[in-house]
Design a protein around this motif. Structure first.
Motif, PDB file in Angstrom:
ATOM      1  N   UNK A 540       0.840  -1.195   0.000  1.00  0.00           N
ATOM      2  CA  UNK A 540       0.000   0.000   0.000  1.00  0.00           C
ATOM      3  C   UNK A 540       0.878   1.249   0.000  1.00  0.00           C
ATOM      4  N   UNK A 541       0.558   2.164  -0.917  1.00  0.00           N
ATOM      5  CA  UNK A 541       1.334   3.397  -1.046  1.00  0.00           C
ATOM      6  C   UNK A 541       0.426   4.598  -0.834  1.00  0.00           C
ATOM      7  N   UNK A 542       1.017   5.683  -0.307  1.00  0.00           N
ATOM      8  CA  UNK A 542       0.247   6.912  -0.144  1.00  0.00           C
ATOM      9  C   UNK A 542       0.343   7.747  -1.419  1.00  0.00           C
ATOM     10  N   UNK A 543      -0.160   8.975  -1.362  1.00  0.00           N
ATOM     11  CA  UNK A 543      -0.164   9.822  -2.557  1.00  0.00           C
ATOM     12  C   UNK A 543       1.237  10.155  -3.027  1.00  0.00           C
ATOM     13  N   UNK A 544       2.189  10.165  -2.130  1.00  0.00           N
ATOM     14  CA  UNK A 544       3.575  10.455  -2.503  1.00  0.00           C
ATOM     15  C   UNK A 544       4.317   9.229  -3.014  1.00  0.00           C
ATOM     16  N   UNK A 545       3.641   8.084  -3.045  1.00  0.00           N
ATOM     17  CA  UNK A 545       4.281   6.863  -3.509  1.00  0.00           C
ATOM     18  C   UNK A 545       5.109   6.172  -2.467  1.00  0.00           C
ATOM     19  N   UNK A 546       4.920   6.530  -1.182  1.00  0.00           N
ATOM     20  CA  UNK A 546       5.683   5.917  -0.102  1.00  0.00           C
ATOM     21  C   UNK A 546       4.846   4.841   0.570  1.00  0.00           C
ATOM     22  N   UNK A 547       5.486   3.758   1.081  1.00  0.00           N
ATOM     23  CA  UNK A 547       4.742   2.699   1.758  1.00  0.00           C
ATOM     24  C   UNK A 547       3.992   3.223   2.972  1.00  0.00           C
ATOM     25  N   UNK A 548       2.802   2.686   3.199  1.00  0.00           N
ATOM     26  CA  UNK A 548       1.965   3.066   4.338  1.00  0.00           C
ATOM     27  C   UNK A 548       2.114   1.995   5.410  1.00  0.00           C
ATOM     28  N   UNK A 549       2.695   2.321   6.582  1.00  0.00           N
ATOM     29  CA  UNK A 549       2.846   1.305   7.638  1.00  0.00           C
ATOM     30  C   UNK A 549       1.482   0.837   8.144  1.00  0.00           C
ATOM     31  N   UNK A 550       1.386  -0.442   8.436  1.00  0.00           N
ATOM     32  CA  UNK A 550       0.194  -1.056   9.029  1.00  0.00           C
ATOM     33  C   UNK A 550      -1.055  -0.814   8.155  1.00  0.00           C
ATOM     34  N   UNK A 551      -0.881  -0.727   6.835  1.00  0.00           N
ATOM     35  CA  UNK A 551      -2.032  -0.540   5.949  1.00  0.00           C
ATOM     36  C   UNK A 551      -2.898  -1.800   5.906  1.00  0.00           C
ATOM     37  N   UNK A 552      -2.309  -2.958   6.108  1.00  0.00           N
ATOM     38  CA  UNK A 552      -3.054  -4.216   6.120  1.00  0.00           C
ATOM     39  C   UNK A 552      -3.156  -4.706   7.560  1.00  0.00           C
TER      40      UNK A 552
END
Length: 626
Positions: A540-552
């Motif tokens: 999972x990436x945010x709008x900046x293309x960086x990984x989102x911690x604990x997205x799952x």
């Protein structure tokens, strides 16, 4: 759910194989989205265009397997890596049989090594046809331990094999495997084995997308049948259980095999191609999440060729019951003394034996008639076969007349479906009381199912999946036995009550097992099962293309029943407790797990698994961060 539908020479082309089945599947599953990835086999096929696509088809990507293709120049380092990978592939193909699985592992490593090299360098079309590829094949054929059949390969054989391997492996050079292509689908559904499933193998390798393989005609067997002219020479390199598969029985596979059946290929080239397709089939069966043969006959072939029995789920093809069912609902049972044959006129249908059998029928039933309705298979050999059948009919049955001044009439008629005598297929079945199948090679007999839906009694030869389809609702005789075929036809012509009883039972069986509705429901259930058990793990990436911690959620990473109970699979569909029992016939969707009345917290379900103790948070953190 987003499905990647993989075809070769099929949907969405107007004259594609399995076009009707794929179109019905896509239209019947309107709740899902489909991305179609199609490989075309000829310029003519592409020129004829596509069928009308429904709204749930989001995109269509196509590529050609015909023509020489355009190759790119490769650097020295890439050429060296290519020589290593292709040399390993050629060595495995020429290595003969091996029950330990080491050759299968080597084949997979070489195949995916070529795929990664093609992805990095922009394609390997030119390299697969290069002198380096031919030299690698020659070295493998001359290596110690190579079967005698391939040691005799000469330069023309090696050039032909290299050209055919480039055609089959052309999907390696396609740009279909990015994150916005096959890497974005929830599962890949290959409508055939062999080359059609190769994009699915690469999507699984690069993006972890689960693969479903459906075979209504086993592609590997089609290659063996097409290369039968090679004689015993090709038997030495079949490998991977192919020698055992050759004894499973007769039955037509899909007509997609062009390798090995090319009349210009010598025995060594056919042996090499048969060995390669055997290795490719083993890799496809080994990597597939679920394999759905269309009948028990195809299932036996798949098991002999390396498929894991636990992955096999039989799903019968479906036919629209409406247009044929109307004939079965009529009180008119057709001309009681008329035999009907429907199909494509070609030698495998053995119309010669049917005509000789009908000569025996006429001795017992002088008023009997035979109507042959069908379409001419393309090619000069098929046209010559039709002319031969017409000449034989004229010789066996001279025109008959009721009187000296009446016009003679032949009891055998050849009619074309779509013509004035037979406007539509249901009209052909409605014209007679008994439907006859005289084939010596058959896969899944669609014409028999059509006759059953029309409520007609049938007489068939025991080939392919005929007995599985008929059950106890028709008469079955040995192939190439005109006398037995004639006796069965006479028995039904003389007993109208038995004809009606068998026709009614056949119609009930067809409506239960072979309808479009059961086929669509079965695949919908399999889709949900695969996605719930094998979800694609995407970061999972945010709008900046960086990984989102604990997205799952952490419980999504816990294997086994913790994630299955009360949870949801990928795509928001209910999770299930397990795939159906292997070998079951999927006439309806597999039952899904019933959700709990009140959803419990994830830690509560885990606590029940650990004897009432709340699990440590360290497990969830480690799984979430892994």
């Amino acid at each position: 759910m987003r499905i990647g539908l993989l075809t070769e020479g099929g949907y969405p082309y107007v004259d594609g194989e399995a076009r009707l089945w794929c179109d019905r599947l896509v239209r019947g599953l309107g709740q899902h989205e489909f991305d179609v990835y199609a490989l075309s086999r000829s310029e003519r096929q592409e020129a004829r265009g596509w069928v009308e696509l429904p709204a749930q088809v989001r995109r269509v990507r196509s590529a050609s397997l015909w023509g020489a293709g355009e190759g790119l120049g490769l650097g020295r380092r890439v050429r060296r890596r290519f020589a290593e990978c292709f040399g390993e592939l050629a060595g495995v193909v020429c290595a003969g049989t091996d029950d330990s699985g080491q050759l299968a592992d080597r084949f997979g490593s070489a195949l995916y090594g070529l795929a990664e090299l093609a992805r990095e360098s922009g394609g390997l079309i030119g390299a697969l046809r290069s002198e380096a590829a031919v030299r690698a094949l020659e070295s493998a054929c001359r290596a110690p331990g190579a079967p005698r059949a391939v040691r005799a390969a000469r330069v023309p054989d090696l050039l032909a094999v290299a050209a055919e391997l480039e055609r089959v492996l052309r999907p390696l050079s396609l740009d279909w495997y990015g994150d916005d292509e096959l890497g974005a689908v929830d599962l890949c559904h290959a409508t055939a084995g062999g080359g059609a499933a190769l994009p699915g193998l690469l999507a699984k390798h690069f993006a972890g997308v689960p693969l479903l393989v459906t075979e209504y005609g086993v592609q590997l067997r089609a290659h063996y049948l097409a290369g039968a002219g090679a004689g015993a020479g090709s038997a030495g390199v079949l490998g991977v259980g192919a020698a055992g598969a050759a004894g499973v029985g007769s039955g037509a596979a899909g007509s997609g095999a062009r390798a090995g059946g090319e009349p210009g290929l010598g025995a060594p080239a056919r042996a090499l191609l048969a060995a390669f397709h055997g290795r490719l089939a083993t890799e496809v069966y080994g990597r597939a999440t679920v394999i759905t043969p269309g009948n028990a006959h195809a299932r036996r072939w798949q098991e002999r060729c390396g498929a894991d029995r636990a992955k096999l789920r039989t799903v019968y093809p479906g036919l629209p019951a409406g247009r044929f069912g109307e004939v079965g609902e009529r009180e008119d049972a057709g001309e009681p003394q008329t035999l009907i044959w429907v199909g494509r006129v070609e030698p495998a249908k053995d119309l010669i034996s049917l005509l000789h059998a009908f000569a025996e029928v006429r001795k017992e039933e002088p008023k009997a008639r035979l109507r042959i309705a069908g379409a001419l298979a393309e090619g000069p050999e098929e046209a010559a076969y039709l002319d031969h059948c017409r000449a034989l009919a004229a010789q066996l049955f001279p025109d008959e007349a009721d009187g000296a001044h009446a016009v003679g009439d032949n009891p055998v008629s050849f009619e074309e479906v779509g013509g004035p005598e037979v406007p539509d297929l249901p009209d052909a079945y409605a014209a007679g009381g008994v439907v006859v199948l005289s084939s010596v090679v058959e896969g899944f007999p669609i014409s028999l199912i059509e006759a059953m839906l029309c409520g007609r009694a049938t007489v068939s030869t025991d080939v392919g999946a005929v007995v599985e389809v008929i059950g106890g609702t028709g008469l079955v005789v040995p192939p190439r036995n005109p006398r037995a075929l004639a006796q069965a036809c006479v028995a039904l012509l003389r007993d109208p009550e038995r004809r009606a009883r068998l026709g009614a039972a056949a119609r009930a069986r067809a409506l239960e097992l072979f309808t479009v509705e059961q086929n669509i429901a079965a695949f919908n259930g399999i889709y949900l099962e695969i996605v719930s058990h094998c979800p694609v793990r995407r970061e999972a990436l945010n709008e900046a293309g960086e990984p989102v911690p604990f997205a799952h959620p952490a419980e999504a990473y816990v294997p086994g029943r913790w994630a299955a109970r009360g949870g949801t699979g990928a795509g928001g569909e209910p999770g299930v407790s397990g795939l159906s029992e292997a070998g079951g016939v999927s006439g309806a969707p597999a039952p899904t797990a019933t959700p709990a009345p009140a959803p419990a917290p994830s830690w509560a379900a885990a606590a029940r698994q650990q004897g009432g103790k709340r699990p440590g948070l360290g497990l969830g953190l480690r799984e979430a961060l892994s």
